[in-house]
Design a protein around this motif. Structure first.
Motif, mmCIF file in Angstrom:
data_model
loop_
_atom_site.group_PDB
_atom_site.id
_atom_site.type_symbol
_atom_site.label_atom_id
_atom_site.label_comp_id
_atom_site.label_asym_id
_atom_site.label_seq_id
_atom_site.Cartn_x
_atom_site.Cartn_y
_atom_site.Cartn_z
ATOM 1 N N ILE A 1 0.848 -1.193 0.000
ATOM 2 C CA ILE A 1 0.000 0.000 0.000
ATOM 3 C C ILE A 1 0.887 1.248 0.000
ATOM 4 O O ILE A 1 1.612 1.501 0.974
ATOM 5 C CB ILE A 1 -0.905 0.048 1.248
ATOM 6 C CG1 ILE A 1 -1.756 -1.222 1.355
ATOM 7 C CG2 ILE A 1 -1.789 1.287 1.229
ATOM 8 C CD1 ILE A 1 -2.567 -1.304 2.640
ATOM 9 N N SER B 1 -4.260 3.276 -0.399
ATOM 10 C CA SER B 1 -4.492 3.621 1.004
ATOM 11 C C SER B 1 -5.948 3.940 1.279
ATOM 12 O O SER B 1 -6.369 3.961 2.440
ATOM 13 C CB SER B 1 -3.606 4.803 1.405
ATOM 14 O OG SER B 1 -3.808 5.887 0.523
ATOM 15 N N TYR C 1 0.807 10.759 10.650
ATOM 16 C CA TYR C 1 0.801 9.305 10.605
ATOM 17 C C TYR C 1 1.061 8.672 11.975
ATOM 18 O O TYR C 1 1.366 7.480 12.067
ATOM 19 C CB TYR C 1 1.848 8.811 9.605
ATOM 20 C CG TYR C 1 1.419 8.974 8.158
ATOM 21 C CD1 TYR C 1 0.912 7.907 7.437
ATOM 22 C CD2 TYR C 1 1.513 10.199 7.529
ATOM 23 C CE1 TYR C 1 0.504 8.044 6.118
ATOM 24 C CE2 TYR C 1 1.114 10.365 6.212
ATOM 25 C CZ TYR C 1 0.613 9.277 5.507
ATOM 26 O OH TYR C 1 0.211 9.444 4.199
ATOM 27 N N THR D 1 1.227 5.422 0.261
ATOM 28 C CA THR D 1 0.428 6.478 0.883
ATOM 29 C C THR D 1 1.175 7.800 0.788
ATOM 30 O O THR D 1 2.408 7.849 0.860
ATOM 31 C CB THR D 1 0.119 6.138 2.356
ATOM 32 O OG1 THR D 1 -0.633 7.197 2.948
ATOM 33 C CG2 THR D 1 1.403 5.936 3.165
ATOM 34 N N VAL E 1 3.332 -0.860 4.119
ATOM 35 C CA VAL E 1 2.888 0.506 3.814
ATOM 36 C C VAL E 1 4.114 1.345 3.499
ATOM 37 O O VAL E 1 5.071 1.372 4.274
ATOM 38 C CB VAL E 1 2.114 1.112 4.997
ATOM 39 C CG1 VAL E 1 1.815 2.590 4.744
ATOM 40 C CG2 VAL E 1 0.815 0.349 5.238
ATOM 41 N N ARG F 1 5.276 5.117 2.878
ATOM 42 C CA ARG F 1 4.939 6.547 2.918
ATOM 43 C C ARG F 1 5.826 7.268 1.910
ATOM 44 O O ARG F 1 7.042 7.320 2.055
ATOM 45 C CB ARG F 1 5.120 7.136 4.308
ATOM 46 C CG ARG F 1 4.657 8.602 4.386
ATOM 47 C CD ARG F 1 4.633 9.111 5.816
ATOM 48 N NE ARG F 1 5.960 9.267 6.360
ATOM 49 C CZ ARG F 1 6.764 10.300 6.120
ATOM 50 N NH1 ARG F 1 6.369 11.283 5.320
ATOM 51 N NH2 ARG F 1 7.957 10.358 6.667
ATOM 52 N N LEU G 1 -5.774 5.760 5.209
ATOM 53 C CA LEU G 1 -4.919 4.612 5.505
ATOM 54 C C LEU G 1 -5.315 3.944 6.818
ATOM 55 O O LEU G 1 -5.353 2.710 6.903
ATOM 56 C CB LEU G 1 -3.458 5.051 5.550
ATOM 57 C CG LEU G 1 -2.444 3.976 5.942
ATOM 58 C CD1 LEU G 1 -2.432 2.844 4.909
ATOM 59 C CD2 LEU G 1 -1.042 4.581 6.082
#
Length: 450
Positions: A15, A99, A55, A17, A45, A47, A24
């Motif tokens: 994923i 996300s 976050y 983001t 994930v 970023r 998310l």
């Protein structure tokens, strides 16, 4: 791109983001409610730069998951972020979510079970319904399934399909790559690595990095094979988030142009010109027309080259048909011939937007293949051809074709009338060839600039 595969984890969820922690968090919570045991999958994930201050609650949202957070110091774009996620993946199967893809409880298990089955298509597409503001509270409350409308007209549904629901039958999956958005799609790690992953040259621009990847997957496996499957039950909801629609479409248009220049093939000729389902329908239909043409040994240009060339205004001619390898074409000729391999002078195109400069040709000649064209594509073809050259010749040899017009003189008479505002038209018989409709643009094509 390859890394060591962990046989304990069967599927890696990747994923990306960027400044959308609010979505998310909900997506991670939905992954905590999966029917698949948590030890059988991992969530990675990535970023993609931006402000990480928002976050702080992500780890808590993903509590209980086999979760790995990867941070890129500078924003690199979705392609680079997903590639980074794959580099950290340990399973032999990859599931890409966005996300903002709120997963229903069986989503991950449905993807895994598909790939564990023998002889199934290499890529599984899952459904994603739009989740409007009236239904956000259900997601915030952690509802595993949400009764959103299934139709686009009601503000819901899957935006890839005209009515919001997948069509019956599987014919559309012959062009499944056109629907291969990475908001809910799975593929093996080996196949992902074999095609080189996402093309990071798309950079920060929005759109098509996923479609282009899965076109390469389709190409790698064989363009004529059934490489994609669709599962309604592998479902997610698209959480609402802020979008700059005008900017997105400008960036999409740029990316589409780059892809169309990279792939001079009819699939990319149609992608993005119409709604995705309409584009796929065109591709499937014209692939069937090409197969019919080749099976019948039809649309052959040899006689047209021999009999029409002396009457054309020059040798710079685009010949649309088959059999170009069996005739001597003059220097400067270009072909659209699917019976021989593509090359610098032979493109596997229909003729909607060819890479040929306006005014650079003396004539365009289509031998029978124009008879397969839908009316919209017929108009586009003659308009584009008229911009490329001073003459357009549509040849009807009388060959029997499937799902194509079988014109008689009344048909040609109608065509001369409906095209009269744009073209001067004449119809004549050429002995040994057939009927020829000659079109001359009323506005001559602009000469190419040096």
């Amino acid at each position: 791109m390859a890394s060591e595969v962990n046989t304990g984890v069967e599927i890696s969820v990747v994923i990306p983001t960027h400044e959308d922690a609010q979505c998310l968090e909900l997506t991670l919570r939905s992954l905590r409610r999966q029917s698949l045991a948590p030890e059988r999958f991992e969530v990675i994930v990535v970023r993609d730069g931006g402000d990480g201050g928002d976050y702080t609650d992500v780890a808590d949202a993903g509590k209980g998951l086999n979760l790995r957070l990867v941070e890129l110091a500078e924003r690199q774009g979705r392609a680079a972020a997903r590639n980074a996620g794959v580099r950290h993946a340990s399973a032999g199967l990859l599931l890409f979510l966005d996300s903002d893809s709120y997963a229903t409880p069986e989503l991950v298990e449905r993807h895994l079970m598909h790939h564990l089955g023998a002889g199934r298509p290499a890529v599984l597409l899952g459904r994603r319904d739009e989740l409007g503001l009236p239904y956000v509270n259900a997601a915030l409350a952690g509802e595993p399934t949400i009764p959103v409308p299934r139709r686009r007209a009601a503000g819901g549904g899957d935006l890839r399909f005209p009515a919001g629901v997948a069509p019956s039958g599987e014919e559309w999956l012959q062009a499944g790559w056109m629907f291969a958005y990475t908001h809910n799609i799975s593929v093996s790690r080996a196949l992902f690595d074999a095609v080189g992953g996402f093309d990071e040259r798309f950079g920060l621009r929005w759109g098509l990095e996923d479609i282009e990847l899965f076109y390469r997957v389709h190409e790698h496996l064989g363009l004529h094979d059934r490489n994609f499957a669709f599962d309604e039950a592998a479902a997610a909801y698209h959480l609402p988030h802020h979008r700059n629609v005008d900017r997105n479409w400008q960036e999409f248009s740029t990316n589409r142009s780059l892809a169309a220049e990279k792939y001079l093939i009819l699939e990319w000729e149609f992608f993005g010109m119409l709604d995705v389902y309409d584009s796929a329908e065109r591709v499937v239909g014209y692939r069937a027309a090409i197969a019919d043409c080749l099976a019948r040994s039809a649309c052959r240009i040899e006689s047209a080259v021999a009999l029409l060339t002396p009457h054309l205004p020059g040798e710079r001619v685009l010949w649309v048909g088959t059999g170009s390898d069996r005739t001597m074409l003059p220097e400067g000729a270009v072909t659209f011939d699917f019976s021989v391999p593509a090359s610098a002078t032979n493109h596997h195109l229909i003729g909607m937007d060819p890479p040929i400069a306006p005014g650079s040709l003396d004539a365009v000649v289509s031998v029978d293949f124009w008879r397969y064209l839908r009316w919209e594509e017929f108009c586009q073809f003659v308009n584009v051809a008229g911009a490329l050259a001073g003459e357009v010749h549509l040849v009807d040899t009388g060959a029997e074709l499937a799902n194509a017009v079988d014109p008689d003189m009344s048909t040609f008479g109608y065509l001369t009338r409906v095209l009269r505002t744009a073209f001067d038209s004449t119809v004549g018989e050429v002995e040994g060839l057939g009927t020829v409709l000659r079109l001359r643009p009323r506005v001559p094509p602009a000469l190419p600039t040096e």
